[in-house]
Design an enzyme around this catalytic site. Sequence first.
Site, short mmCIF file in Angstrom:
data_model
loop_
_atom_site.label_atom_id
_atom_site.label_comp_id
_atom_site.label_asym_id
_atom_site.label_seq_id
_atom_site.Cartn_x
_atom_site.Cartn_y
_atom_site.Cartn_z
N LEU A 23 0.83 -1.43 0.27
CA LEU A 23 0.15 0.11 0.67
C LEU A 23 0.96 0.81 -0.09
O LEU A 23 0.77 1.99 -0.22
CB LEU A 23 -1.05 -0.10 1.29
N LYS A 25 4.82 2.94 1.30
CA LYS A 25 6.90 2.69 1.90
C LYS A 25 6.40 4.15 2.40
O LYS A 25 6.47 5.23 2.62
CB LYS A 25 7.39 2.06 1.01
N GLY A 26 7.01 4.24 3.70
CA GLY A 26 7.31 5.34 4.86
C GLY A 26 8.50 5.29 5.05
O GLY A 26 9.11 3.92 4.81
N GLY A 29 8.61 1.93 7.71
CA GLY A 29 8.38 0.38 7.21
C GLY A 29 7.54 0.55 5.91
O GLY A 29 7.18 1.41 5.70
N ASP A 152 1.36 16.11 13.41
CA ASP A 152 2.03 15.94 12.52
C ASP A 152 0.76 15.63 11.02
O ASP A 152 1.18 15.13 10.39
CB ASP A 152 2.40 14.09 12.19
N1 LIG Z 1 -4.94 1.55 6.68
C1 LIG Z 1 -4.60 1.96 5.38
N2 LIG Z 1 -5.08 1.89 4.03
C2 LIG Z 1 -4.55 2.23 3.11
N3 LIG Z 1 -3.10 2.59 3.13
C3 LIG Z 1 -2.21 2.77 3.91
C4 LIG Z 1 -2.72 2.82 5.17
N4 LIG Z 1 -1.74 2.77 6.10
C5 LIG Z 1 -1.02 3.18 5.49
N5 LIG Z 1 -1.29 3.54 4.11
C6 LIG Z 1 -0.38 3.86 3.29
O1 LIG Z 1 0.97 3.54 3.46
C7 LIG Z 1 2.41 4.72 3.59
C8 LIG Z 1 3.31 4.35 4.26
O2 LIG Z 1 2.49 4.18 6.00
P1 LIG Z 1 2.74 5.51 7.22
O3 LIG Z 1 2.60 7.28 6.87
O4 LIG Z 1 1.74 4.77 8.11
O5 LIG Z 1 4.10 5.23 7.23
P2 LIG Z 1 4.78 5.56 7.70
O6 LIG Z 1 6.85 4.47 7.65
O7 LIG Z 1 5.08 5.80 9.30
O8 LIG Z 1 5.54 6.97 7.20
P3 LIG Z 1 6.60 8.61 8.08
O9 LIG Z 1 7.26 8.49 6.55
O10 LIG Z 1 5.64 9.10 7.30
O11 LIG Z 1 6.66 8.26 9.67
C9 LIG Z 1 0.84 5.52 3.54
O12 LIG Z 1 1.19 6.89 3.30
C10 LIG Z 1 -0.15 5.70 2.89
O13 LIG Z 1 0.04 5.89 1.56
#
Ligand SMILES: Nc1ncnc2c1ncn2[C@@H]1O[C@H](COP(=O)(O)OP(=O)(O)OP(=O)(O)O)[C@@H](O)[C@H]1O
Length: 420
Positions: A23, A25-26, A29, A152
């Site tokens: 879905l 990547k952040g 993870g 955020d």
């Molecule tokens: N529940 C969900 N349903 C659909 N897509 C999701 C969901 N959670 C996350 N995503 C997708 O995954 C991407 C990364 O998720 P998230 O922002 O939680 O990761 P992160 O590693 O915490 O990012 P960051 O770099 O901002 O800390 C989001 O931008 C979104 O596109």
Amino acid sequence: MDNNKISLWPELELENLKAIKVLGKGAMGTVFLVYDKSNDPTARCPFALKVVEKSSVAIKPDADRRARWEISVLNRLKQQQSSHPFLPYLIGTCDTSDYLCWATPYCPGGDLNVLRFRQFDHVFSQSVISFYLAEIICALEKLHSMGIVYRDLKPENILIQQSGHLTLTDFDLARTLPPKKMETLLLTSDPEMEPSTGPRKQYNRHRRSLTRFIIHKMEKKKEFGSHKGLKKAKSARVSPVSRRNLNLPNERSNSFVGTEEYVAPEVIRGDGHEFAVDWWALGILCYEMMYGTTPFRGKNRKETFRKILMMQPEFIGKPNSLTDLIRKLLEKDPTRRLGYQRGALEIKEHQFFKGLRWDSLTEILRPPFLPSRDETELTEELTNGGIEIKDYFQKLKVPASPLWSPSLDECRHNVSLTEF
Ligand SMILES: Nc1ncnc2c1ncn2[C@@H]1O[C@H](COP(=O)(O)OP(=O)(O)OP(=O)(O)O)[C@@H](O)[C@H]1O
């Protein structure tokens, strides 16, 4: 909250989980769309699973701590009598020697930034803004009532559920305010508290160290995203569901570059930050939804920060209740900002929301945009057998050696999994 203990939550068996697709990547993870093949073999109820690879902790030293923190925040949201309609909840966790994973409900509509880019002129109408703002205000109100500052808020962290209603995501920057801090907050407007007196001096020192902490955290996020060997946060945040073919210009994604446009002046000044930072970010978000750009964006971070501190937002056209709301949220002095005194209530009472039935938001069956039910895409992915999560990470580790040449099939497979 105990950051390290995650045994309280429903355990998920990684072996039983099959990924349908990535879905997004952040910095921390990879998020997969998964289903539990042991009790949902036809994937009728897929959910989102965020996976942090423990071996990556060497590259991202505090990823594990941040992940556990996010889990504990999500768990707190779950512990309330019922989950909030505009906040995610924790479905379960899985802590193996290699991976730390946690599951939340799947939001098939992508994020608010993607949706904005799909609009004519990349802006939302006032009625759409009112609907989305109202839901975000309710979500922040709930978090604040639990002593959680979100810190955020930005369109990329606002996801659209199947119902078309919103939900916030990404809680690793959220912080709880200790009760003492809430007490001292009241002292800030007390003229009898001289800066030189003990408690106030101590309080200021505490605020400054908190500010240093958040800037440090944001810098870390940036480092993660740009670390050699990792996908840049910029592209990493792209969600295949919704961002494919969109070619978003100036995409901020989850890098600090994006977040800095949302940083409140008190954070830059080092004056510390409270719940009011979320109301500031709400003002920036509102401006961006209205004009398609944030109000203080500069050529670089220094210029953006200077503008945040010195400039007033510019409004095009006649002033109206929405511009008035934005102006009041973008008040540089947090103690004079809308929402500072009485929280969300103050904002809900603003003229812009006149006539809005706050209690009936969830009863709106036709929100402005409904994600299409693209079952075909899911079925296609499923008939391909889905992805074993461990295999996914293993394949990423295979060195790009001239001695190793993947079969055509493998190439196709890899492309579809890593193009994000
Ligand atoms: N529940 C969900 N349903 C659909 N897509 C999701 C969901 N959670 C996350 N995503 C997708 O995954 C991407 C990364 O998720 P998230 O922002 O939680 O990761 P992160 O590693 O915490 O990012 P960051 O770099 O901002 O800390 C989001 O931008 C979104 O596109």
